[in-house]
Design a protein around this motif. Sequence first.
Motif, PDB file in Angstrom:
ATOM      1  N   ARG A  81       0.824  -1.205   0.000  1.00  0.00           N
ATOM      2  CA  ARG A  81       0.000   0.000   0.000  1.00  0.00           C
ATOM      3  C   ARG A  81       0.860   1.257   0.000  1.00  0.00           C
ATOM      4  O   ARG A  81       0.551   2.242  -0.684  1.00  0.00           O
ATOM      5  N   GLY A  82       1.939   1.213   0.745  1.00  0.00           N
ATOM      6  CA  GLY A  82       2.822   2.370   0.779  1.00  0.00           C
ATOM      7  C   GLY A  82       3.459   2.671  -0.566  1.00  0.00           C
ATOM      8  O   GLY A  82       3.772   3.825  -0.877  1.00  0.00           O
TER       9      GLY A  82
ATOM     10  N   PRO B  52       0.798   6.220  -3.667  1.00  0.00           N
ATOM     11  CA  PRO B  52       1.309   7.374  -4.425  1.00  0.00           C
ATOM     12  C   PRO B  52       1.178   7.169  -5.942  1.00  0.00           C
ATOM     13  O   PRO B  52       0.869   8.112  -6.672  1.00  0.00           O
ATOM     14  N   ALA B  53       1.410   5.911  -6.367  1.00  0.00           N
ATOM     15  CA  ALA B  53       1.315   5.655  -7.809  1.00  0.00           C
ATOM     16  C   ALA B  53      -0.112   5.840  -8.310  1.00  0.00           C
ATOM     17  O   ALA B  53      -0.350   6.424  -9.372  1.00  0.00           O
TER      18      ALA B  53
ATOM     19  N   PRO C 279      -4.506   9.773 -12.344  1.00  0.00           N
ATOM     20  CA  PRO C 279      -5.325  10.771 -13.066  1.00  0.00           C
ATOM     21  C   PRO C 279      -4.484  11.814 -13.801  1.00  0.00           C
ATOM     22  O   PRO C 279      -4.839  12.229 -14.916  1.00  0.00           O
ATOM     23  N   PHE C 280      -3.371  12.229 -13.148  1.00  0.00           N
ATOM     24  CA  PHE C 280      -2.501  13.196 -13.823  1.00  0.00           C
ATOM     25  C   PHE C 280      -1.877  12.568 -15.072  1.00  0.00           C
ATOM     26  O   PHE C 280      -1.722  13.219 -16.102  1.00  0.00           O
ATOM     27  N   LEU C 281      -1.531  11.264 -14.977  1.00  0.00           N
ATOM     28  CA  LEU C 281      -0.973  10.573 -16.136  1.00  0.00           C
ATOM     29  C   LEU C 281      -2.005  10.481 -17.256  1.00  0.00           C
ATOM     30  O   LEU C 281      -1.677  10.666 -18.432  1.00  0.00           O
ATOM     31  N   ALA C 282      -3.282  10.205 -16.900  1.00  0.00           N
ATOM     32  CA  ALA C 282      -4.336  10.146 -17.922  1.00  0.00           C
ATOM     33  C   ALA C 282      -4.479  11.491 -18.619  1.00  0.00           C
ATOM     34  O   ALA C 282      -4.645  11.559 -19.845  1.00  0.00           O
TER      35      ALA C 282
END
Length: 453
Positions: free
Chosen positions: A155-156, A160-161, A166-169
């Motif tokens: 999870r850690g 973050p990934a 959404p920014f990558l999309a």
Amino acid sequence: MTSIRTRLFAILLLATGAVWFSAAWWIQHSTRVEVEQVLDARLAEAAGMVSSLLSDGRVELSSAAGAMEVLTTRADQGYSRQLSCQIWSLDGTMVGASGSAPEGRLTEADSGFSETLVDGERWRVFTEVNERLGLRVMVGDRLAVRDRLVSDVTRGLLVPALTILPFLAGLIWLSVGRGLAPLSRMARALSARSADNLEPVEEGPLPRELHPMGAALNSLFGRVAAARERERSFSAYAAHELKTPLSGIKTQAQIAAMAPDEETRRHALAQIEKGVARTDRMVRQLLELAAVDGATGGGGGKFDLMEVISGVVSEMRPPADAKGIDLHVDLPESLPVVAGDPVLATLALRNVTENAIAASSMGGVVELCVAVCQDLAEITVSDRGPGISAEDRTRITERFFRGQNAQGGGSGLGLSIAQAAMERIDGTLKFCTRKGGGENVTLTFTLMNAGVR
């Protein structure tokens, strides 16, 4: 239909998502493997340390298990008292246990690693046998704690990934838009063109991937420009050719109306009849030319060659008889089925035969013979007219072209119609000077199912 931009965005997003989730699965798998290896090594080291302390006499047997409390990991995340220790004699009597150890026996295994269910919880246990002291040291930890540790580590790494996804999309959407910008510019440039602008598209500024499209558009513009030029020429030639007989008809009609005697009137009416016949032939050939130009390839059709030849000969008998020409036909007993469109084949053969009759002198002979050789059928139309001069031979199938030796009042369309019709049905039209004078014109057809054995 979905736009290219949307399709590319969806494909790239799905591909990125697939790679992303594959990476997540791999991270979780590899993290679990690494954590289990580290924790297993820790279990083995802890059991070996307790056994060693007991063998060296540094720790009393009664307090050895309690010493395991020092090894317990203390943290704020629920990992305290992770390791538990039990010491059993080889005869099955518990000698000691750490405070975090369960009441039941950690494992029934004699030595090494094992997994067991104790008090409703699954444990991973390492057993160390001390033969000299007659003891069995068991050190274990709960598998639930291991699973929680792996989940927390995964999870850690993934949170973050996933936050960045959404920014990558958005970046993918913008990048696809930028990549397709040349297509949009080309579309706007083409939309702004007038219908008369058939200038080539400049391929220089285009990306390399759009060069084939630019070349295809330029080729299309070239073909459209050529077709327009042919239409203009066709219209101009047709207007000129129709104007001449119509003017003659008008003049002869005026002469007939003002004729002082019957002989002059009859002569004028005869000229009117010739003019009408010439105009009728011109209109018919113009319609035939339009039909040939609009026809598609005749690769899928078939026809009986005997029926086509019989129909053309019957149609050409009256004009041949009017000139006293013997229309001699030499046919075998049977003819094969030929590939192509029968209408186009009829147009080609009729115009060639009509041209031969027009080129022949009164009382002449026009011969029509058929030969079948391998996969081809050839119809040769021969006459004893003046033939085609060497200078005209390369232009004889051009529209509205009349050679130096042309006879009668033709329009120069017959052979061009025949050539175009033969091309549409994948046939050929060949011209050859006839020995002794005249011309041989050969129409070559492909037999149906030629080449199939």
